[in-house]
Write an enzyme that holds these catalytic residues in place. Structure first.
Site, PDB file in Angstrom:
ATOM      1  N   SER A 166       0.831  -1.166   0.083  1.00 48.97           N
ATOM      2  CA  SER A 166       0.027   0.056   0.005  1.00 48.97           C
ATOM      3  C   SER A 166       0.751   1.276  -0.168  1.00 48.97           C
ATOM      4  CB  SER A 166      -0.977  -0.001   1.172  1.00 48.97           C
ATOM      5  OG  SER A 166      -1.974   0.959   0.997  1.00 48.97           O
ATOM      6  N   ASP A 395      -8.658  -6.150  -5.312  1.00 47.02           N
ATOM      7  CA  ASP A 395      -8.185  -4.970  -4.456  1.00 47.02           C
ATOM      8  C   ASP A 395      -8.988  -3.793  -5.116  1.00 47.02           C
ATOM      9  OD1 ASP A 395      -7.436  -3.093  -2.743  1.00 47.02           O
ATOM     10  OD2 ASP A 395      -5.132  -3.108  -3.639  1.00 47.02           O
ATOM     11  N   HIS A 454      -6.210  -6.639  -1.109  1.00 45.81           N
ATOM     12  CA  HIS A 454      -5.332  -5.770  -1.032  1.00 45.81           C
ATOM     13  C   HIS A 454      -4.093  -6.666  -0.244  1.00 45.81           C
ATOM     14  CE1 HIS A 454      -3.769  -1.637  -0.560  1.00 45.81           C
ATOM     15  NE2 HIS A 454      -3.463  -1.901   0.872  1.00 45.81           N
TER      16      HIS A 454
END
Length: 483
Positions: A166, A395, A454
Site C-alpha cells: 500500500s 483490491d 489488498h
C-alpha cells in the site's frame, strides 16, 4: 518450522524465562538463542524508530545464492509493520500467538520497522519531529540501516529485499534511491537485492481516475469499476466520477492537501452509495474483512486521523484496522501489542502505547499523500535495480487497473519490450488451478494474483511464498506445496 514456532511461542508465553535477555547493541535486545533482536534507533533528536529482526532456522550458508533478508514496510501512512505485517500477514505467529504455516520466515530473515516515526512502537518526543515527506522517511530508514548493517558481517552477507504494501510502496521507492546513494558514498555496507511493491499507492491519480483508455474510450475510476461489479448504480458512479475529476484537477494543479481532503470525500461517497463496500476487496462488505473490519466502539482513528478530523475528512483508508478488532478467534491486536508483546520486548517506554501517535503520522504527511512516485520507480529501473510489482485481483483502493495504468507511464526504455512479453500462469500446490500470472523482462516483474485483495499474503499465502522465493532466489527448501 515446528522447532522455530515452539521457540517463539516459548519466548512470548514464558517471558519470565528471558528476563536475562541478551544486549546486542547499545539500542537493541534479543532472545537468548539469537533468533530475534529488537530495539530502538534514534534517527534524529527526539525521533525514535522501533525495529524487530527475526532470523530463520532454515538459513543456508555458503551457497551461490546468499540467504535473503526481507524488510517489510507497511502503509497507512501510520500502519504498523511490527504489528500488522508481523502478526496479521507474514510473521511467525498469528495474533492468537499460534504458529503461521505460511510465514515468510521459511525462506528469508524478516526485518519489521514501525515506519515512519510515530507509527506503532516508534515515537517522537514532539510533533515537530514527525516526517512531512516520503523522502524524510527514507532518510530516517537509511539512518536505521546504517546502524544495523555497518559493522555487522552477518547482515552484510544477506542481500536486502524491501517489500512494501500500500502506501509503503512510496516509502520503498524513496528508500531504495536513498540506500543506493548511501552505498555509493561509502556510508552504508549493504547489498540491495530489489524492491517489491505490493498493491502500492504509487500513483494516487491512477487509482482514483485511471487514464488507461478502454475500448469505449472511457476512463476507468473506482466508480466505473464498482458499477461493473454491481456495487454502484449509475447515480453512484456519477457521484464518484464527479469527485474523482475534482481530485484529478487538484493533483494537476499541485493542490495535494486539497486532493487528500477530496479523496476522503470520495471514499465516503462510495461507502454510502455501495452500502459499505470493502476497499480492500470489492467482493466483500467491510464487516466481512478481518483486516478491515469496523473501528472500535471508542470511535478511534480512521486512516490514522483523530476522531474530530475523521468527521471532517471521513477516511476509512488503509490504517483503519490500526484500532479495529480482528475476528474473535484472533483477539484484538491492540490488546496484544500493548499487553503481552510490550511486556516481552521490555524496552517500550511506559508512556508509549502501540499506535498511540499513528493519527499524527497521517496528518503530518497529508501534503505528500496524493503525490505520485512514478519517477522514483523509473529511476530505480534505470539504475538496474530489480523492481517487482504485484497486485491482488479484487483490491479496490489500489486496483490492478490503476497499477497497470501507472506502469504504462514509465519512461523506462525497456517498457515496450516488457509489454510484448506473454504472461505465464502461476500454479501453487498439486492441482493445475490458475492462481495468477507473471510477466518478466530484465529487471521488471509484474505478478497478477487471482482471488486476492489488498492483502495478498493473507488471501493467497501459497502464491505469496512462491513469488517471494522467485524474487529473492532463496536457497531454502521449497515452501509447502499448499498453504
Amino acid at each position: 518450522m515446528e522447532k522455530l514456532s515452539f521457540c517463539l511461542l516459548t519466548v512470548i508465553l514464558c517471558f519470565p524465562l528471558f528476563h536475562g535477555r541478551v544486549l546486542r547493541s547499545s539500542e537493541g535486545f534479543g532472545t537468548a538463542d539469537g533468533s530475534e533482536e529488537w530495539g530502538y534507533t534514534t534517527v534524529r533528536p527526539k525521533a525514535h524508530l522501533f525495529w524487530w529482526l527475526y532470523r530463520s532456522t532454515n538459513r543456508v550458508e555458503n551457497t551461490s545464492s546468499p540467504w535473503p533478508t526481507v524488510l517489510w514496510l507497511q502503509g497507512g501512512p501510520g500502519a504498523s509493520g511490527v504489528g500488522i505485517g508481523n502478526f496479521e500477514e507474514i510473521g511467525p505467529l498469528h495474533t492468537n500467538l499460534k504458529p503461521r504455516n505460511s510465514t515468510w520466515l521459511q525462506i528469508a530473515d524478516l526485518l519489521f520497522v514501525d515506519n515512519p516515526v510515530g507509527t506503532g512502537y516508534s515515537y517522537v518526543e514532539d510533533e515537530d519531529s514527525l516526517v512531512k515527506t516520503d523522502e524524510e522517511s527514507a532518510t530516517d530508514l537509511t539512518t536505521l540501516l546504517k546502524k544495523l548493517y555497518n559493522g555487522n558481517g552477518r547482515l552484510q552477507k544477506s542481500p536486502l529485499f524491501v517489500v512494501a504494501e500500500s502506501y509503503g510502496g512510496k516509502f520503498a521507492v524513496t528508500l531504495g534511491l536513498s540506500v543506493i546513494k548511501a552505498i555509493k558514498a561509502g556510508e552504508l555496507n549493504l547489498t540491495l537485492g530489489g524492491i517489491a511493491l505490493g498493491d502500492s499507492w504509487i500513483s494516487p491519480e491512477d487509482f482514483v481516475v485511471s487514464s488507461l483508455l478502454l475500448v469505449n474510450f472511457c476512463k476507468l475510476s473506482w466508480g466505473r469499476l464498482l458499477k461493473d461489479v454491481s456495487r454502484l448504480d449509475i447515480n453512484g458512479e456519477e457521484k464518484s466520477n464527479s469527485l474523482a475529476q475534482v481530485i484529478q484537477k487538484q493533483i494537476t494543479e499541485g493542490k495535494f492537501e486539497d486532493a487528500t481532503d477530496s479523496w476522503g470525500e470520495l471514499e465516503t461517497a462510495i461507502i454510502k452509495n455501495s452500502n459499505g463496500v470493502d476497499f480492500y476487496n470489492f467482493l466483500l462488505d467491510e464487516a466481512m474483512d478481518p483486516l478491515a473490519v469496523t473501528s472500535t466502539e471508542s470511535g478511534a482513528a480512521v486512516a490514522g486521523v483523530a476522531t474530530q478530523s475523521m468527521e471532517k475528512m471521513a477516511m476509512p483508508g488503509y490504517s483503519r484496522y490500526l484500532s479495529s478488532r480482528a475476528d474473535s478467534s484472533n483477539g484484538d491486536i491492540g490488546d496484544l501489542l500493548n499487553g503481552a508483546i510490550k511486556k516481552k520486548l521490555g524496552i517500550i517506554p511506559k508512556n508509549v502505547s502501540w499506535g498511540g501517535q499513528s493519527g499524527l503520522v497521517f496528518k503530518a504527511l497529508k501534503s505528500d499523500f496524493m503525490k505520485p512516485r512514478i519517477n522514483e520507480v523509473d529511476e530505480l529501473l534505470s539504475l538496474g535495480v530489480t523492481v517487482t510489482i504485484y497486485n491482488g485481483q479484487v483490491d479496490l483502493i489500489c486496483a490492478t487497473k490503476g497499477t497497470e495504468a501507472w506502469v504504462q507511464k514509465l519512461k523506462w526504455k525497456e517498457l515496450g519490450e516488457f509489454n510484448k512479453i506473454e504472461r505465464q500462469p502461476i500454479y501453487c500446490g498439486r492441482d493445475e488451478i490458475t492462481r495468477g500470472f507473471v510477466k518478466s523482462y530484465k529487471n521488471l516483474h509484474f505478478y497478477w494474483i487471482l482471488n486476492a485483495g489488498h492483502f495478498v499474503p493473507v488471501d493467497q499465502p501459497c502464491v505469496a511464498l512462491k513469488m517471494l522465493s522467485e524474487i529473492t532466489r532463496s536457497p531454502a527448501k521449497a515452501p509447502p506445496a499448499a498453504v
